[in-house]
Design a protein around this motif. Structure first.
Motif, mmCIF file in Angstrom:
data_model
loop_
_atom_site.group_PDB
_atom_site.id
_atom_site.type_symbol
_atom_site.label_atom_id
_atom_site.label_comp_id
_atom_site.label_asym_id
_atom_site.label_seq_id
_atom_site.Cartn_x
_atom_site.Cartn_y
_atom_site.Cartn_z
ATOM 1 N N LEU A 1 15.374 2.972 -1.823
ATOM 2 C CA LEU A 1 16.280 3.979 -2.371
ATOM 3 C C LEU A 1 16.769 3.674 -3.779
ATOM 4 O O LEU A 1 16.786 4.562 -4.642
ATOM 5 C CB LEU A 1 17.478 4.158 -1.434
ATOM 6 C CG LEU A 1 17.185 4.870 -0.117
ATOM 7 C CD1 LEU A 1 18.449 4.998 0.705
ATOM 8 C CD2 LEU A 1 16.588 6.247 -0.376
ATOM 9 N N LYS A 2 17.175 2.441 -4.007
ATOM 10 C CA LYS A 2 17.681 2.106 -5.343
ATOM 11 C C LYS A 2 16.603 2.267 -6.416
ATOM 12 O O LYS A 2 16.874 2.869 -7.475
ATOM 13 C CB LYS A 2 18.251 0.685 -5.347
ATOM 14 C CG LYS A 2 18.897 0.295 -6.663
ATOM 15 C CD LYS A 2 19.504 -1.096 -6.578
ATOM 16 C CE LYS A 2 20.122 -1.498 -7.917
ATOM 17 N NZ LYS A 2 20.727 -2.852 -7.853
ATOM 18 N N THR B 1 27.543 6.507 2.289
ATOM 19 C CA THR B 1 27.111 5.232 1.761
ATOM 20 C C THR B 1 25.974 5.499 0.810
ATOM 21 O O THR B 1 25.470 6.610 0.702
ATOM 22 C CB THR B 1 26.559 4.307 2.874
ATOM 23 O OG1 THR B 1 25.255 4.720 3.204
ATOM 24 C CG2 THR B 1 27.393 4.367 4.103
ATOM 25 N N PRO B 2 25.519 4.422 0.118
ATOM 26 C CA PRO B 2 24.306 4.586 -0.665
ATOM 27 C C PRO B 2 23.136 5.025 0.185
ATOM 28 O O PRO B 2 22.162 5.548 -0.318
ATOM 29 C CB PRO B 2 24.076 3.195 -1.251
ATOM 30 C CG PRO B 2 25.434 2.608 -1.354
ATOM 31 C CD PRO B 2 26.171 3.162 -0.146
ATOM 32 N N LEU B 3 23.213 4.789 1.482
ATOM 33 C CA LEU B 3 22.113 5.165 2.357
ATOM 34 C C LEU B 3 22.429 6.429 3.129
ATOM 35 O O LEU B 3 21.719 6.778 4.050
ATOM 36 C CB LEU B 3 21.829 4.019 3.334
ATOM 37 C CG LEU B 3 21.332 2.729 2.705
ATOM 38 C CD1 LEU B 3 21.201 1.658 3.757
ATOM 39 C CD2 LEU B 3 20.027 2.932 1.983
ATOM 40 N N ASN C 1 20.213 -2.205 6.234
ATOM 41 C CA ASN C 1 20.373 -1.068 5.333
ATOM 42 C C ASN C 1 20.265 -1.484 3.874
ATOM 43 O O ASN C 1 19.647 -0.790 3.051
ATOM 44 C CB ASN C 1 21.713 -0.383 5.580
ATOM 45 C CG ASN C 1 21.726 0.440 6.858
ATOM 46 O OD1 ASN C 1 20.692 0.694 7.466
ATOM 47 N ND2 ASN C 1 22.909 0.848 7.277
ATOM 48 N N ASN C 2 20.869 -2.623 3.537
ATOM 49 C CA ASN C 2 20.810 -3.095 2.157
ATOM 50 C C ASN C 2 19.381 -3.461 1.750
ATOM 51 O O ASN C 2 18.967 -3.210 0.610
ATOM 52 C CB ASN C 2 21.726 -4.302 1.970
ATOM 53 C CG ASN C 2 23.179 -3.898 1.779
ATOM 54 O OD1 ASN C 2 23.477 -2.736 1.525
ATOM 55 N ND2 ASN C 2 24.076 -4.844 1.903
ATOM 56 N N ASP D 1 17.602 -0.285 1.144
ATOM 57 C CA ASP D 1 18.090 0.290 -0.101
ATOM 58 C C ASP D 1 17.473 -0.401 -1.311
ATOM 59 O O ASP D 1 17.023 0.259 -2.260
ATOM 60 C CB ASP D 1 19.616 0.175 -0.155
ATOM 61 C CG ASP D 1 20.203 0.784 -1.408
ATOM 62 O OD1 ASP D 1 19.976 1.987 -1.641
ATOM 63 O OD2 ASP D 1 20.884 0.070 -2.166
ATOM 64 N N ASP D 2 17.444 -1.728 -1.283
ATOM 65 C CA ASP D 2 16.873 -2.483 -2.403
ATOM 66 C C ASP D 2 15.383 -2.204 -2.573
ATOM 67 O O ASP D 2 14.860 -2.182 -3.696
ATOM 68 C CB ASP D 2 17.098 -3.985 -2.197
ATOM 69 C CG ASP D 2 18.560 -4.380 -2.342
ATOM 70 O OD1 ASP D 2 19.325 -3.613 -2.955
ATOM 71 O OD2 ASP D 2 18.935 -5.458 -1.829
ATOM 72 N N ARG E 1 22.183 8.773 -3.912
ATOM 73 C CA ARG E 1 22.057 7.357 -4.292
ATOM 74 C C ARG E 1 22.170 7.180 -5.792
ATOM 75 O O ARG E 1 22.759 6.188 -6.274
ATOM 76 C CB ARG E 1 20.719 6.798 -3.784
ATOM 77 C CG ARG E 1 20.546 5.300 -4.032
ATOM 78 C CD ARG E 1 21.623 4.521 -3.306
ATOM 79 N NE ARG E 1 21.533 3.097 -3.535
ATOM 80 C CZ ARG E 1 22.179 2.443 -4.505
ATOM 81 N NH1 ARG E 1 22.941 3.125 -5.359
ATOM 82 N NH2 ARG E 1 22.084 1.131 -4.622
#
Length: 248
Positions: free
Chosen positions: A66-67, A5-7, A58-59, A62-63, A205
């Protein structure tokens, strides 16, 4: 190992499986399983209410972290440098892929992966250059979850894990061995090891920035899309594209 995943980031945390060993886990699982039943419930995702909560967490992470970090990473480092970083970590992952190819008795894949490792390590500056791909030696990414699936262990229910993202019960059970097979876990200097974990995570990512933007623009139910795509890909990975009519 592949990003899930992105994570993802073949950043190790205590997996949800450890939490399930707690005394009250059975009751929680029974509750969320009951909540997931209904005419639109996906039989592969009986824990959907719980999974969606972890997905939102997680989102949000991420926001917030990580993003933005991946966006800066792409803007600051030129493409050749990012490619070299990606190649280096890919070469490290080939070691565990080789071990799992052997465990699955995939002799041709094992030979190709062994050749990739030697070519890229010795002629690709430690894996920074992907000479093997230029020579037509394909990468065969394997992990212990795939090995279990190869020998008939069913995938089990879909799970979203904190920080680590989409998984299945089988892949979650395989995680401790996958983590041990990760060469970065053997780096003795903690600061260096953690820095390499962070760099790999940001690199993964960064490679998913466009995918995430496409999902946002499509205005889909991102949870459902991610789940279905993940389960289909993992099933395809286990069977090397030769999918049976039924089963996992």
């Amino acid at each position: 190992m592949k990003p899930r995943t992105p994570l993802a980031g073949r950043v190790a945390c205590v997996r949800i499986a450890n939490g399930l060993r707690a005394a009250g886990a059975a009751g929680v699982l029974a509750f969320v399983t009951g909540c997931a039943t209904g005419p639109n419930a996906n039989p592969a995702d009986p824990l959907e209410p719980l999974n969606r909560q972890v997905y939102r967490f997680n989102n949000a992470l991420d926001d917030a972290v990580l993003k933005p970090a991946a966006t800066v990473y792409v803007k600051v480092l030129p493409s050749p440098v990012r490619t070299g970083v990606n190649n280096f970590f890919g070469n490290l992952s080939d070691v565990w892929s080789f071990a799992n190819s052997v465990a699955q008795l995939k002799l041709q894949d094992s030979a190709q992966t062994f050749m990739r490792l030697n070519v890229n390590t010795f002629f690709g500056l430690g894996g920074i250059l992907d000479v093997a791909t230029e020579l037509g030696i394909d990468r065969h990414s394997e992990d212990f979850g795939q090995t279990l699936g190869r020998w008939g262990v069913p995938a089990g229910p879909y799970l979203i894990l904190p920080l680590l993202g989409p998984s299945t019960l089988r892949d979650t059970a395989a995680l401790p061995l996958d983590l041990r097979g990760d060469l970065l876990s053997g780096v003795s200097d903690i600061s260096v090891r953690n820095s390499m974990y962070a760099l790999r995570l940001i690199d993964i990512r960064a490679n998913l920035l466009r995918v995430g933007q496409l999902l946002e623009d499509a205005a889909l139910d991102r949870y459902t899309f991610t789940r279905d795509a993940f389960l289909q890909r993992r099933r395809n990975d286990v069977h090397d594209g030769n999918l049976p009519d039924e089963g996992n």
